[in-house]
Motif scaffolding. Sequence first.
Motif, short mmCIF file in Angstrom:
data_model
loop_
_atom_site.label_atom_id
_atom_site.label_comp_id
_atom_site.label_asym_id
_atom_site.label_seq_id
_atom_site.Cartn_x
_atom_site.Cartn_y
_atom_site.Cartn_z
N ARG A 82 30.92 3.59 -52.67
CA ARG A 82 31.65 2.32 -52.81
C ARG A 82 30.74 1.20 -53.30
O ARG A 82 31.21 0.18 -53.77
N ARG A 83 29.42 1.41 -53.17
CA ARG A 83 28.48 0.40 -53.66
C ARG A 83 27.56 0.97 -54.73
O ARG A 83 26.45 0.49 -54.94
N ALA A 84 28.03 2.02 -55.39
CA ALA A 84 27.30 2.61 -56.52
C ALA A 84 25.91 3.11 -56.11
O ALA A 84 24.93 2.92 -56.84
N PHE A 85 25.82 3.74 -54.97
CA PHE A 85 24.58 4.36 -54.48
C PHE A 85 23.38 3.41 -54.50
O PHE A 85 22.35 3.71 -55.12
N PRO A 86 23.44 2.30 -53.80
CA PRO A 86 22.29 1.37 -53.84
C PRO A 86 21.05 1.93 -53.15
O PRO A 86 19.93 1.68 -53.60
N VAL A 87 21.23 2.69 -52.05
CA VAL A 87 20.08 3.24 -51.34
C VAL A 87 19.38 4.29 -52.21
O VAL A 87 18.14 4.32 -52.30
N PHE A 108 19.45 4.51 -55.46
CA PHE A 108 18.81 3.84 -56.59
C PHE A 108 17.48 3.22 -56.18
O PHE A 108 16.46 3.36 -56.88
N ASP A 109 17.47 2.53 -55.03
CA ASP A 109 16.24 1.89 -54.57
C ASP A 109 15.17 2.94 -54.25
O ASP A 109 13.99 2.75 -54.57
N PHE A 110 15.58 4.04 -53.63
CA PHE A 110 14.62 5.09 -53.29
C PHE A 110 13.99 5.69 -54.54
O PHE A 110 12.76 5.86 -54.62
N GLU A 111 14.79 6.01 -55.52
CA GLU A 111 14.26 6.64 -56.74
C GLU A 111 13.44 5.67 -57.57
O GLU A 111 12.52 6.09 -58.27
N GLN A 112 13.75 4.39 -57.47
CA GLN A 112 12.95 3.41 -58.18
C GLN A 112 11.56 3.28 -57.59
O GLN A 112 10.57 3.11 -58.32
N ASN A 113 11.45 3.37 -56.27
CA ASN A 113 10.17 3.13 -55.61
C ASN A 113 9.40 4.41 -55.28
O ASN A 113 8.18 4.40 -55.29
N ARG A 149 8.36 18.76 -46.52
CA ARG A 149 8.44 18.84 -47.97
C ARG A 149 9.83 18.50 -48.48
O ARG A 149 10.06 18.54 -49.69
N PHE A 150 10.75 18.15 -47.56
CA PHE A 150 12.11 17.81 -47.94
C PHE A 150 12.49 16.46 -47.34
O PHE A 150 11.96 16.05 -46.31
N LEU A 151 13.41 15.83 -48.01
CA LEU A 151 13.92 14.52 -47.55
C LEU A 151 15.42 14.47 -47.84
O LEU A 151 15.85 14.84 -48.94
N ILE A 152 16.21 14.05 -46.85
CA ILE A 152 17.65 13.90 -47.05
C ILE A 152 18.01 12.42 -47.01
O ILE A 152 17.53 11.67 -46.16
N LEU A 153 18.83 12.02 -47.94
CA LEU A 153 19.22 10.62 -48.10
C LEU A 153 20.74 10.51 -48.03
O LEU A 153 21.45 11.33 -48.64
N VAL A 203 12.72 18.25 -42.35
CA VAL A 203 13.34 17.32 -43.30
C VAL A 203 13.15 15.90 -42.81
O VAL A 203 13.45 15.59 -41.65
N ARG A 204 12.66 15.05 -43.68
CA ARG A 204 12.62 13.62 -43.39
C ARG A 204 13.96 13.03 -43.76
O ARG A 204 14.58 13.42 -44.75
N ASP A 205 14.44 12.08 -42.94
CA ASP A 205 15.73 11.47 -43.27
C ASP A 205 15.54 10.04 -43.75
O ASP A 205 14.62 9.33 -43.34
N PHE A 206 16.41 9.65 -44.63
CA PHE A 206 16.37 8.32 -45.23
C PHE A 206 17.79 7.75 -45.17
O PHE A 206 18.69 8.26 -45.83
N ASN A 207 17.98 6.73 -44.33
CA ASN A 207 19.28 6.06 -44.21
C ASN A 207 20.35 6.97 -43.60
O ASN A 207 21.53 6.82 -43.89
N LEU A 208 19.95 7.90 -42.76
CA LEU A 208 20.89 8.83 -42.15
C LEU A 208 21.41 8.24 -40.85
O LEU A 208 20.62 7.82 -40.00
#
Length: 606
Positions: A552-557, A559-564, A543-547, A509-514
């Motif tokens: 409290r900030r409306a999931f900014p990370v 949102f940015d990940f799915e946008q890019n 083949r997996f990534l955990i974010l 699993v790749r981690d993102f902001n963990l």
Amino acid sequence: MVLTAALTASNNARLSRRLLWGLILLYILPGLFARTPWKPEDSSGFGQSFHFFKAPFEQWAYSQIGDRLYVEGGLAAAWLAGLLGKLASIIHIPYAWLDDAMRLGNVFWLILAGWAIWNTTYRLAKRVELQPEDPLGAAPTRVDYARAVADASVLCLLATLGLLVKAHTQVPEVAELAGLSLILLAAVRALDRPIGAGWMLGWGIVIALFARGWAHWLPFLLLLLLSSASHASMRFGLLRRMLRAAAIVAIAFVPWFIWLMSLKHGEAWWHAWMGWNSQRFLILDPTKSLDAATLVTALKTSLWFLWPILPMAAWTLWRYRAAFREPSMRIPMAAALAGFVVLMITNPSEEANYIPLLPPLSVLAALGLSTMRRGLISLIDWFAVLCFTLIAVLVWLGWTAATFGFPAKIASNFEKLSPGYVPDVIGIELVVAMLATYAWVRLIIWRTTSRKKALWRPMVLSCGGVILIWLLMMTLWIPRIDYAKTFKMVGQNLANTVKQEGGEGPQCVRDFNLGDAQRGTLEYHSGLSFYSRQSAVDRHRCRFLILQDDTRRAFPVKFDFEQNQGSDWQQVWSGRRNSDKYEYFFLYQKKSDWLSHHPAANHAEQ
């Protein structure tokens, strides 16, 4: 010579070795077992130790959590925990108990610190200037008096409120406490055995340095040496012989460490760790200053973290103010001053920076017990009785409300703190809690009716009260606390999803902001391999990534990940700890792989 109040042999009864060891074990062992790593510091420390458990010994110079460099702290505590983990694996301890086995390192560090503080106090209390008055020839012998005061110093350490939680979690401060206690003992031992003191000083420096860096032990050591060198008997020969022996330890250690640093990018960790050490100094950060707010924070934290040894040590300094030139007062005073200097030049709002104060203040507090007036001793006793009895009643009331739903208001508050938890009437834990409460009542009766006036008597209630509250929390409340602070369910759900969706092939699993705390424990509970975004090792195969993100900030990370990058990934799971309504985890699978496992979805896209 400065004399204490008159004492008789009846004042000097030794604390039973069985009772002393019983108190130490009752203090240390509860809370180390039958739980999982807790967020945040315990989880981060476990994550570092878990890396050493998995890594071969030639890679132990590069501290990581997963494949991410980790420099906050040191290596000593994590090395010992990792070694205990390997030993547990060799003797086939169940994997679910691995974290329990690794926490046994705390027992070693705390016993080592207690041993050093006991011996420091014993050697100081034997000195002539600290002997009690003997107008009638009925005073205790010098050895008996020193042993009674040394017993009291261990009780002073155990009664300190700030040490309680840290002593039971995998944090580097516990090893640092042991190292600084050895340095203090070496400074005292140098008064009569400089060569043996030098060997002890060398090991104290090594442990303290690799426990939590040089920001604490260096000022501690310099002020101790300065206080020793300024005394006539230490100025030349003794100090030189002590430093010579310490240098031999350092010289013997340096080649081994240089070799270790040359393996597996150890030099990179060393440079990063040295940079972290420099950043800990408040005076080196132009954006921070030692303002009034910082001083107020330091005062507030000191009052509770160092209770009751801080006011007791202040009393000792006042009573022995005429003996400040004597080594028996000069050395622990210099160590306490070093602790306060470290506190002011680092970060007074960080509780870990108060640890260097515990050894010298415990020694000073014990040295002044024989001079305390009866009214002051009674005040300490009754404060302990009222305070800890009230807290014990609240703990029992909270457990009753959380388990049986009465009182309803308290029960609803517990439900808010740990929603979804199903209370259960526990068995052996309930018996232990009832026995501990009964023992507390018996202790109060003994303290108030006994005619013995032993030196350590004033600390029995304070130490016993701390142990009582911790025992009650670790028996009655530990299932709920573990439920609120563990990542076990999140890790298991993550592993189940990866297993269901992954099929055959590598399951990493790749981690993102963990965060570090989340990363270490999720790897342990899920059994998966995590790779950071920056890591080139195997990340192309994951083949997996955990974010991780925050509501409290409306999931900014997210949102940015799915946008890019959202076009390449498909969300397959989301979850959180039931006790944390803000922290969320999202698991993604590579869309090409996900489509191959979901033919209907593949047909719909077409």
